[in-house]
Design a protein around this motif. Sequence first.
Motif, short mmCIF file in Angstrom:
data_model
loop_
_atom_site.label_atom_id
_atom_site.label_comp_id
_atom_site.label_asym_id
_atom_site.label_seq_id
_atom_site.Cartn_x
_atom_site.Cartn_y
_atom_site.Cartn_z
N ALA A 10 -30.76 20.79 17.88
CA ALA A 10 -31.74 21.88 17.91
C ALA A 10 -32.25 22.21 16.51
O ALA A 10 -33.44 22.40 16.30
N LEU B 63 -36.05 21.90 15.10
CA LEU B 63 -36.70 23.04 14.46
C LEU B 63 -37.26 22.65 13.09
O LEU B 63 -38.42 22.95 12.76
N VAL C 222 -31.95 29.53 17.64
CA VAL C 222 -31.06 28.50 18.16
C VAL C 222 -29.78 29.24 18.53
O VAL C 222 -29.28 30.04 17.74
N VAL D 266 -34.42 25.27 21.49
CA VAL D 266 -35.02 26.08 20.42
C VAL D 266 -35.98 27.05 21.10
O VAL D 266 -36.74 26.64 21.99
#
Length: 115
Positions: free
Chosen positions: A12, A16, A33, A41
Amino acid sequence: MSAPMMSRLSAAFTVLASLADRFPDLPAADAAVSRIYPNRVELSVHDDLGYFEAWRSALAISPAQVVLETQCGGGPLMWLCADAVVDGVAVHLVGYGHVLVGRAEETDVVGAIAV
């Protein structure tokens, strides 16, 4: 019971960071997160639904996939939600705004977003 490890969140966090690299000119969104949803996300925008639209378009989310929710009891708040998958990680996009007068009774699914 053992605590969840940060390594569970690495996919995640990678996505991001990738979104920030891929779309540096998009409006900044709040990003989250969570250890509860380690492969997700969440991006949320509060300032302008046009920001939601910019992210929706960049993530290649169809307008037909956007869901409109309104505050219970006819309150003045609304939000748009949509989901995408980026590099195997779920991205949940949320945009918050105010209900337009006379629009609260419309369908829950937005076919086309006018901002």
